[in-house]
Structure formats: structure tokens, C-alpha cells
Write an enzyme that holds these catalytic residues in place. Structure first.
Site, mmCIF file in Angstrom:
data_model
loop_
_atom_site.group_PDB
_atom_site.id
_atom_site.type_symbol
_atom_site.label_atom_id
_atom_site.label_comp_id
_atom_site.label_asym_id
_atom_site.label_seq_id
_atom_site.Cartn_x
_atom_site.Cartn_y
_atom_site.Cartn_z
ATOM 1 C CG HIS A 245 -5.707 47.076 0.543
ATOM 2 N ND1 HIS A 245 -5.206 46.322 -0.486
ATOM 3 C CD2 HIS A 245 -6.993 46.680 0.697
ATOM 4 C CE1 HIS A 245 -6.156 45.523 -0.944
ATOM 5 N NE2 HIS A 245 -7.230 45.710 -0.255
ATOM 6 C CD GLU B 238 -13.475 40.986 -1.392
ATOM 7 O OE1 GLU B 238 -12.593 41.102 -0.544
ATOM 8 O OE2 GLU B 238 -13.642 41.798 -2.312
ATOM 9 C CD GLU C 57 -14.886 45.409 -6.363
ATOM 10 O OE1 GLU C 57 -14.253 46.222 -5.673
ATOM 11 O OE2 GLU C 57 -14.843 44.187 -6.171
#
Lengths: 701, 701
Positions: free
Chosen positions: A409, A480, A504
Site C-alpha cells: 500500500h 483517487e 467504504e
């Protein structure tokens, strides 16, 4: 193909009334017709009809440059050429094993009527699915490096259509969809969405693409773009007085749109049209056909896959990304509820290994989360320094032993200058530690300051990440970024993006209304796969904290159906292992459902209402169906005529009869039955409900 | 030191008229006196006197924040502490083998009178050389991440002094100096300097630092800053009505000045004062003392040095940086006058090896020069791809065989996002190919677009380059960075910068007037060494092209003197080998002159007029003198009393009697004579002339 072309393309290059020159082109199936007129003034207008119904009335084409300071709006046509194309290609992964690219092309060579006689080509490609066109700037002495100020492309609609829209915004696409007439668009209404990190709404009358429209005479129209590279994303200004949409390019820090060097071209502007909503969903093929073939030297490392992860537990408040006190990086004193700790990650690895899930994402593993958000801070993360309770080497060995791959991540917090400094180092770190996939994130105001998520600089960044990860043999999932435009054909290691309002939001905001997932395939997903993170079984957040009112706005069965209706080669089983363990019978569908397909049939659909799709698993005779509804209960019939000969076992994961997204979301039934290609399965969907079905040959069972 | 402090510091903390609180501090030698008053309104003002003459009248202190939105201008003093410091340290290289840091410090703890009670410290350090002060933001709950909008520091001068100034400009410091009263400043006059790549003049009444002033009562005052890190550079707004200068911080792309996180501090604002011009020149020590000790783990790789290079031949038009047609990168068809070709580089290596010059710079070696300039293009250079006629490996081997080091060149063209992506790769490439020094360049508008050369983002970039090159064991010489502020103490691998109008301007513009080099030591060089590229022997460009009118505005002898007067650990012998070979007797001085020193004595100086300096070679008993004049011929006397006992041989490289920078610049004489510490050498300097002298013990000769 030349001989067919003459039959199909009505090309009129003579002088018409008032000195107007016109050119026409028909789609291969004859349903679509493009007309381009070069008026006596030099103005260029194009229009589009579908089965003789107007789709686009004459709309202008043009681009305004800043350096040189030239408004390219009046032209003389110096050349026109038509050509045909018909070929098929095989995507590395996708909804179909093979995709046919059949289109007719009209290329107009234009010369600006101004002093500098700049040359521009406009290239139109007409498919059965719709129209793509773009501006091209050939190499020429008078135009080398140049700056685009604005693009003056109009989409002149034939009426005040019903629209599925989110605000035109330079930074965010994480809005829920509105469903209004175009004349009722009011983007400011969305300024209240405080749950969205960075909003840059352009103004009241602006929307973004993919924009889904439905006309009163039954046409489904989708406006978007394809192959967004080295150019800003396009928003649309709505002129309510004449139903015209006009391109608005996302500006950079100093107000310019794009810096180009001839030869150069814009992305393709796309208009998909059909009188069937299901055909619009299948027309993602057209977007892909307008993108370039893969630029990767090797695609062998790319594996569509499912994954679990240390992630939803942070969203529901059970643990945190940060290791120390939130919003203060002064000391690293553990607060004791850090999610990405070694034993917890092992728990996810164990769960993944037990259930055959190949990937385990871990967020919050690296130092920097204490003050990562909302500070416009540049040096936030270094992408190689783990928190003290996350043992990189131990987890590498453990995952390897268990046959599971950890997924890296990289949250940038919008500090992209910082990420770009670290990218090579971070990717080397990944390869050294057994990671071959990364989820990136861009939550926050962009650095370089003044740039936007959807501007040219960031568009180039996303492509740079796709290219560079591709070179390192790394798969990437971007959260995003700007909305996708089919670039996963060119960079098939770019498995998915978020770039919309994901699941989410249901955990900590007003969430996503039940219609949300019936709109996304017609909007966001037109450009490419979404990492929506389905599979939430513990629907209500009150399960974690009685005070919480938030909830997922679907039934549990609908969460299963999303694995089929929300196409993606990367699908998260997003809920917590302990929640899955309470419903292992339902979890079986998540275990079974593939992430790559040989064929896809959109059986029934209406944007904002419902969707029924059947997909054939890659390389084997097994089909998976997903059906979802919006807030209304409804029945849909699944005609299984796509099945091959013989009998199959269908396992049906459906809403219980008393299920309801709000009142009784976890009530589901699992039934099995024998089906054949003659079967017509009636499916009952609860309010906010859905149904997931796996169909495998009876002999194989 | 505590007991001395009580004698030296007059500390008055009682209430004065109108509730004013005042604090005073004297310099260790008592010549300077600082007064700080906290007025009843909360306003804080400071003033400075030198030998009882006013240097600064009361001027305000304060900072305006944007996030949080607080104007820090009215304060309550919550604490005051004084301390003393006296220690010496040894720079890795420099003008002196050891530097004494002796100062008295006053720290005022301030609390903002506004609602948020933000805490700020102002720290004053008073040296014999002058005053340094800065704002510090302690860690505090109400101030973590914050944005600085402006700094409201005033330098309230006691009169309308004579000033040596260049325009306040966010991007360039490459202007020739003006010499006017402050009241006559007109920065717009410099907008005509089309030879400067990127100008961002702030306005008519703005100047930049280092600003050199001379008062009518004989005080020399220099205003600058020290340790510019993580903050924008400071320009000065001139209020002509009251002789006040006010800090102006260079804005970023969105108009903010700085993004900080407490604990944080500003750079030091410095005011150097003396009644002797020579003392001002020696006060660079104070700037260094306000910088942090070295942060490099190893400094063993750092070697002050001279170098030659494939560089001036491009400036004079003999060859070019680009390999193919200028301003068109479409094809790489050689035009045949590319300077950085393998045989030509070998010629420079041969010359360097023959004359004991350790370094050879090669510019134009890498692909990208065809359209590098003026396009605001982002992906210009990759820093690892040589032109086809530049053989990296062959030259690596050749240089090694000859005992010479090649110096790398990284022109960014202002595209710093691009350079930051490549830095690691480029530095690894350097180390793999035998380079341990790099000259960087920032010619052009900055990318990230909207940022400036002198803004916080770029300031951080320069420091990042210094840090990263330091980690790679690479020395760096930056061209077109912001003006230096003594950071070479912290990063001694940062040998030099250009950051001013260098000798190159003489090749292709109106050039640098003869006074230029007599001003630079009082302005630009206060912050650190300059890579001025002296040593041009072929003074007039008509030697290359009879049509050319440009010329170096000095005599040849003055070019030699610059190696001593323009302090730098990195000195180029900038002219072409063939020009040196015509004057090997004069070139001998360049061969002999060191680039590192044990001691430096500024013997005589007047800004804009003349300069005489003597320096002792590092680690040996040899002295080198440089004397230069402006456009006027003059005589200066060199008192050699600094010499140790015994007789020395002085070799004097002087202007011939009829020399003149314009009419007869190449007329020089070389004479030798025996000297002792009793000798007083009369030196005759031509108009625009100079004199260079080497002095070695007679026995050694």
C-alpha cells in the site's frame, strides 16, 4: 475493405448552400450517422443520429491555444480521407476473451483561417457502439511546443435528457449520483459532502464524465473520453438554454490546460448510443478500441485476483492506520490499536490461505500516518519504513509459506512530488520483499501545490506509475486517480482504480444509496474496472458500536452479486475474516467467483434501477450471474439460453423473502437447482437487494 | 561564561514609560548594541547601534499566518534568557582553517495577544560582526502544521544609504548591480535585461539580498539571511519615505510563503556592520556560524579543485550543446558542431592532465538539448543518455588513465519534477562511470509550474540535492539556484553555486561592468562561494567572429586576480586550451593558485571600487594575493607584514603599463622579486585591471 466503404460512406464534398461543405459517415451497421459541416464562415460543426433519431445536433469543434495565442475555431478543409478497420484483439484480461474493433474513420485535414495557418486534423471513428473523435496536431514549422488554454468541443443534445451526473470537479469523483433532467443540474448541492477529502466543484452548471443520459424517446447516450494521456480530464459545462454540453479542461497551477509538443493529439471524445441500456454496458469495448495496445514488454506477471486485507477494520473503527496518537507525529508511542501489526496480518494471511484468496492487502504498515491527512504536508511517507510492529521480513516468509501474496500500500496523501522521489526505491523494496501488486492512494490536496487530481500533470503521473510499475513487474490499483478512460488496455498491469464513491463511504458517511451500484456500470465503469471493495456481510456499523447509524445500503445477497455486476479483475473480499466465518455458506460464492472472463452477457439493465449480467469464467465452462436492484424490490427473469448443451447445477444466493437493505439486510437463502439452456430463472430481488448465481456443469459437480 | 555575561549584557526587564519593556544586548567587543522593546500595545521593535551610531532604528518584528489565520504582531513577553557562546570549529574547506563562533544570545519567549495565544520565540545572536535573529515556533497544541503568509520583519535604516542592489526577483539573481541611494531604487529598469532567462521582478521598490549599504557616516551594512532551509528566500521592499526595508517572502504557486510544522524556525536574518569594508568581507564567518555543522556522515570525498571544461567554446559560439538542429528534437541528425564529442573531450582531458588540473566538465553530453530551453517542457533530459558521439565508457577509461576526473553536468532546464524523478538513477550512473562531482543548472521557468527558483519548494530541492549528492559521495556546483546563505557549512559537498551574474554574460550580452567583481564579494559572496568561471584570456569575442562586439570587461591580469578575490573551493579555468597555450606564462598562476586556504586577510576594499586580499595556501607556507579595480586605474599598496620570517619570492602578474580593459586588455607583465614581511608592494591596477601575486619561500623555489 475499400469496396465496401464506397457503399457505406456517403461522402459529399461539393458546395452546398452558403458555401457549406459537408461530410457524412455511417457506422458499420448503418444505425449511426455522423455529419460534419464546414460552414462558409469556417466554423466546423458535427452532428450524430441513431436510427434516424437525433443524438447530437450540430455542435462546434475547436481549441484555443495560449502559446501561440491562437483561437482554432475557423477552418478551411484541406483534406479528407476515409478508411475502415476491422480486426479483433485479445485483452490480457477482461470481460471478453476477444474484442472486435470494427469502425469507419473520417479524417479531416484543417487549416486555421487565422494568420498562422496552423494545421489540425479532426479524426472521427464511427463504431456500431458510438462515435469517438479527437484533435490531432501534425508536426509543422509554426507549431512545435504549444500550450492549450481551452477546448471548445460541444455536445449539442437533442433534448433536456434525464441525466445521471456528479458535479464537474477538478479533484474528486467520489460523489453519489444525481438523477435529474440536465436543466436541473445544480452541482453546488454537493458542496455539503464533507466526507469527501478534496472537493473542487467548478460551478453550478458543471458535470463530469462519464455522463449517462436517457432521452425521452428512449435513447441511452453516454459521453466520456478514451485514452486520456498527456492532457487534462474533461468536464462538461451545461448550457441549459440549448441543451449543449461544452468541454471544460482541468487547469494547472497557473491556469493552463495542457502543454503539448507536435505531433500531438487530444484524447478521444466518446459518445456511446443505443436504444438498449444493456448495449451501452457492452460498449466499453469501444472505449478499449480507442486505446493503444499494450506497451508492456511482458504481461506474464499479471494475474487477475481476489484479495482480503487489513483495511475494513480501520473503516469500521476497530483499529487504525496510525501507530501512535492520531494527528501528532512528534513521538511514536504506540496507542495499541494499530491494525497493521504482524500477528493481525498473519491472521489475514491464514484466512486467505484457508480460502484460496491469493492476495492480502495491508494498509497502515508504514510510518507517517499520524499526520498524513489534511495538512498539505510534502514529506509524509517514505514507502519503505515500516512501523515497529510490522515485521516485513517475517511476514514475507510467512506469506510465502502459506502461498499468499501480500499487496503493498502506497498512500501518497496527495503529495505526489514526494511519491515520485520514492517510486523507484519503493518498487525495488517491494520486489525485494515479495510484493508484486500495489494499491496507491491520492487522498488530499495535490502537491505540486495548485495542481489538481484531474489535470495534465497528474494524468501524466498516473500513466507514469502504470508504466513504471509495469517495468518492475508490478500490478497497480489506484485510489483517487482521475476517472479511467480505458488505459488498462495499454497498461494491463493497471488492474483497477477506485475513482468513484466506493463501498467504504457506507462505513462512515451517509453512504451510497441503493441505486448507486446500478448507476456505476453506466458511468464510472465505462472507463475501466473499479476496486469497489464489495463483500460486506456485516451490513450495519452498529455491530461495532451501538451508537453508529451508518450502514451498507444493500442486502448481503446484493454484496455477492456485486462481484459479477461490478466488473473488475481485482476484487476485494472486503469484510473482516470473523464476519465471513459467520457466513461461510454465503462466502462460498466469493471463493468461487472468478475475476477473469471469456464472455459477458448483459441480460437486462436500466440505469438507476437494476442490472442483470451473466459472465463465463475464463477458460472453463462455468457461468456466474449477478442481479441487483435499487431501493425497489423487483423480479427479473434470467434467460439461460447462453448455456451450452447439457445440464448444469445452479447455486443461487438470493435475498430471503423478507430481506430488505435497511430492515433485514442479512437475510439470504442459498438454493441449488438443475438448469439448462432452456431455463428461464425468475429472480426476486429485495429492496436494495440482489442475487448471485454460479452455474457449473452437472457432471463436474 | 555566565559571570562575564552579567558584565556585558545590560538587561532591563522593568516597566518603562507607557508600560514598555526593553531588553538590551551588547556584542562581545561592545561595539554593537541591540535593543528590543515590547511596547504597551504589544508591538515588538528592535534596533541596533554600532559604536553608538545608529545602524537600525526601531523596526517591527512579526509573522502573518494563513492557516491558522493569525497575524502574529502583538505579543506578551513570557520569558527572556541570555547566553553566551565561544567555540571554534574547523571547516572542511574555506578561507580560514578555523573559525571562531563567539556570540551573545537573547531569547525572548513571546505569546501572541490574539485569541489563540500562539507561542513564538525570537532569538537574537549578537556577534562582533553583526546581528543574526530568527523566529522559532515551539511545539504547542495550537500550532502544529501551519502556513506562513508573510513575514513582517523590518530593517529600519538610519538614512538614505548608498546601496549596491539588484532587483527583488522571485527567479533570477543574474543582474548587474546598481549603485544608487535607496531612494533611487527602480527595479523596473532591469526589465530590459533580455539576456536573463527567467525574470520575475516583484515591483519598482524591491531589492534582493545580500544587500550592501554604505551610510554617509561611514558604516558598511550588509543585510542577508543565513541557513535558508525549508523557507522561501527573502526579498526586501524599500519604503523610500522612511528608509525602511521590509521582508518579502517568495510565494509558491498558490501564493503562500511557507508550509511549516512546529517545532520550526525561520532562517536567520543577518545584519553585518562595520566601519571597515574589509571587515564586512571577513564577516562571512558570521553567516557560517549561524549555519548548522555538517550533516554529512563522511566528508572524505570532498576535494576543493580547479577544472577546465567543454563549456566556454559553446558560449563563444565555436560549438553547441545540442547535437542536432537547434530547437527541434524531431530527429537526431548531427549538425557537426557538437562540442561534447569524444575527441574534443579527450583534448580537454589531455590539457588538464598536462597542467595538473584535476577536473574536466563536459556540458551538452546528454540527449535533450535540441529543445531544452524556453518551452516549459517537463521531460527534457534523462541525465543518463549520452549523445551518439559522446562515449561514456571510453572517456571514463581515458580520464582514469590520465589521472583526471570528469565532472558531470545536469541541466534541468527548470524542470525539477523531472530531475527529482531521475536523481537517484543519475547519481548511480555517475558513480558507475567515475564521476564524483556534478554541475547542476536551473535555466528556465520552474516545473512544478507556478513555483519560483527562490520559493520554499525550490529551496528544499537545493537542499535535497546537497543531501542526496552528499550521500552518494558526490560534490555539487549549482547554477541558477537561489542565493547562498552559508549552507556549505552544513553540506560541504556543495562546493559552490553560480546564483549571480557570472563571467559567461560577458560572452553574449552587455556583460558585467568592470566594477562587477568588486561588488560581488560584498553581495553574492557573503552567502557562499561562487562558480564565477574566471580565467578568460581571449578577452574580446571578435577573436571568434569579427562581427562580435561583446567582451570580458577586465584585463587579462584581472582575470588571474579573480582566482584570489572571488573566493571559491571550485575554480574553473574557463577559457579554451588553445587560448591558454598562447599565454602559458600567465596560465602558470592558474596552475599555481590553490582552491583551499589556511588564512585570509582582506587588506583593502571598497565596494564597487577595489579589493585587495591575501590568502595563505592550505597546509603550506605560500601566499597568494589578488587585487582588482573597477573601471578606474588605481594604485594600492600591499603590506606583506602577514608573511612569516625569512625571504620569499613573489611572482607578480600585473597589468602592463598601457593595459586597459577595453583598449588593451591582454597586456600583462610577469615579474619576480624577493619580498619579506617588511615589504610594502605598490600595485598599479589598470582601468578594469588587476594583479595576481604568488609568494613562496625563497628556499623552496
Amino acid at each position: 475493405m475499400k469496396r465496401y466503404l464506397s457503399l457505406l460512406v456517403a461522402l459529399a464534398s461539393g458546395l452546398f448552400a452558403f458555401g457549406q461543405k459537408t461530410f457524412s459517415l455511417q457506422s458499420p451497421d448503418g444505425a449511426l450517422r455522423l455529419d460534419v459541416a464546414n460552414e462558409a464562415t469556417g466554423q466546423l460543426r458535427y452532428s450524430l443520429t441513431y436510427k434516424n433519431k437525433p443524438v447530437l445536433l450540430p455542435g462546434t469543434l475547436g481549441i484555443t491555444l495560449k502559446e501561440p495565442n491562437v483561437n482554432l475555431s475557423l477552418f478551411r478543409i484541406t483534406a479528407n480521407t476515409t478508411s475502415t478497420h476491422d480486426a479483433s484483439w485479445q485483452p490480457v484480461w477482461g470481460e471478453w476473451a476477444s474484442i472486435r474493433d470494427r469502425h469507419y474513420e473520417l479524417r479531416l485535414g484543417l487549416e486555421d483561417l487565422g494568420d498562422q495557418h496552423l494545421r489540425v486534423d479532426v479524426v472521427f471513428r464511427l463504431f456500431n457502439e458510438g462515435l469517438g473523435f479527437r484533435y490531432e496536431f501534425p508536426a509543422q514549422a509554426a507549431l512545435q511546443h504549444f500550450v492549450v488554454a481551452s477546448e471548445n468541443t460541444q455536445f449539442h443534445l437533442a433534448g433536456d435528457h434525464n441525466a445521471f451526473w456528479i458535479p464537474g470537479d477538478f479533484d474528486s469523483n467520489e460523489y453519489p449520483y444525481h438523477r435529474t433532467r440536465l436543466s436541473a443540474v445544480d452541482a453546488w448541492a454537493d458542496s455539503t459532502h464533507s466526507e469527501i477529502g478534496v472537493k473542487s466543484i467548478i460551478g453550478k452548471d458543471y458535470v463530469q464524465t462519464p455522463l449517462m443520459l436517457k432521452s425521452d424517446d428512449g435513447l441511452y447516450i453516454n459521453i466520456h473520453e478514451a485514452a486520456l494521456v498527456n492532457y487534462p480530464a474533461m468536464d462538461l459545462a451545461v448550457n441549459k438554454s440549448n441543451n449543449t454540453l461544452q468541454s471544460v479542461l482541468v487547469p494547472d497551477a497557473v491556469g493552463n490546460a495542457a502543454y503539448l509538443q507536435a505531433p500531438a493529439h487530444t484524447p478521444w471524445r466518446t459518445i456511446i448510443v443505443s436504444d438498449k441500456a444493456t448495449e451501452v454496458l457492452a460498449s466499453t469495448k469501444m472505449i478499449l478500441n480507442l486505446n493503444e495496445p499494450t506497451k508492456l514488454k511482458s504481461t506474464a506477471f499479471i494475474r487477475p485476483q481476489k484479495f482480503v486485507g487489513v483495511w475494513w477494520e480501520m473503516h469500521v473503527g476497530k483499529s487504525s492506520w496510525d501507530y501512535a496518537a492520531t494527528q501528532s507525529a512528534s513521538t511514536l508511542v504506540a496507542h495499541g490499536h494499530h491494525g497493521a501489526n504482524t500477528p493481525n496480518v498473519k491472521r489475514y494471511i491464514d484466512f486467505a490461505a484457508k480460502h484460496g484468496i491469493p492476495g492480502v492487502l495491508v494498509e497502515g504498515w508504514n510510518v507517517g500516518w499520524e499526520d498524513w491527512y489534511g495538512k498539505w504536508k510534502e514529506n509524509v511517507f517514505d514507502f519503505v519504513t515500516p512501523y515497529p510492529d510490522f515485521n516485513v521480513k517475517e511476514l514475507q516468509a510467512y506469506a510465502k509459506k502459506k502461498g499468499v501474496k501480500l499487496i503493498m500500500h502506497h498512500e501518497t496523501s496527495g503529495s505526489v512530488t514526494n511519491y515520485e522521489r520514492w517510486m523507484d526505491t519503493a518498487y525495488r523494496f517491494m520486489k525485494q520483499h515479495g510484493y508484486d501488486a500495489v494499491k496507491t492512494g491520492y487522498v488530499g490536496r495535490i502537491i505540486p501545490r495548485g495542481e489538481h487530481h484531474d489535470g495534465q500533470w497528474m494524468v501524466n503521473h498516473y500513466v507514469r506509475v502504470a508504466e513504471k510499475t509495469g517495468r518492475y513487474g508490478i500490478m497497480v490499483d489506484m485510489h483517487e486517480p482521475t476517472r479511467p478512460t480505458g488505459l488498462h488496455r495499454t497498461y494491463p498491469n493497471w488492474l483497477a482504480s477506485e475513482a468513484a464513491r466506493g463501498n467504504e463511504f457506507n462505513a462512515w458517511s451517509v453512504g451510497n444509496p441503493p441505486a448507486h451500484e446500478t448507476i456505476l456500470p453506466f458511468t464510472r465503469l465505462m472507463g475501466g474496472p473499479m476496486d469497489y471493495t464489495p463483500g460486506i456481510f456485516e451490513i450495519k456499523m452498529s455491530a461495532y458500536d451501538p451508537k453508529k447509524k451508518e450502514q451498507v445500503h444493500t442486502t448481503l445477497a446484493k454484496q455477492l452479486a456485486l462481484y459479477v455486476t461490478m466488473y473488475s479483475p481485482l476484487q476485494m473480499a472486503a469484510d473482516l475474516p470473523e464476519n465471513y466465518e459467520k457466513h461461510l455458506d454465503a462466502f462460498q460464492f466469493i471463493k468461487d467467483v472468478p475475476t477473469d472472463w471469456d464472455d459477458t452477457r448483459y441480460l437486462a439493465a436500466e440505469p438507476g434501477e437494476y442490472l442483470l449480467v451473466a459472465r463465463k469464467a475464463k477458460g472453463r465452462n462455468a457461468w456466474f450471474l449477478g442481479a441487483i436492484s435499487n431501493e425497489k424490490p423487483r423480479s427479473v427473469e434470467a434467460d439461460l439460453s447462453f448455456l451450452g448443451p447439457g445440464a448444469y447445477i445452479a447455486t443461487i444466493y438470493r435475498d430471503a423473502d423478507d430481506a430488505h437493505w435497511q430492515n433485514n439486510p442479512k437475510a439470504y437463502k442459498i438454493e441449488t437447482m438443475t438448469v439448462t439452456s432452456a431455463t428461464k430463472l425468475p429472480l426476486k430481488l429485495a429492496a436494495g437487494g440482489g442475487c448471485a448465481i454460479s452455474i457449473v456443469p452437472k457432471s463436474k459437480k
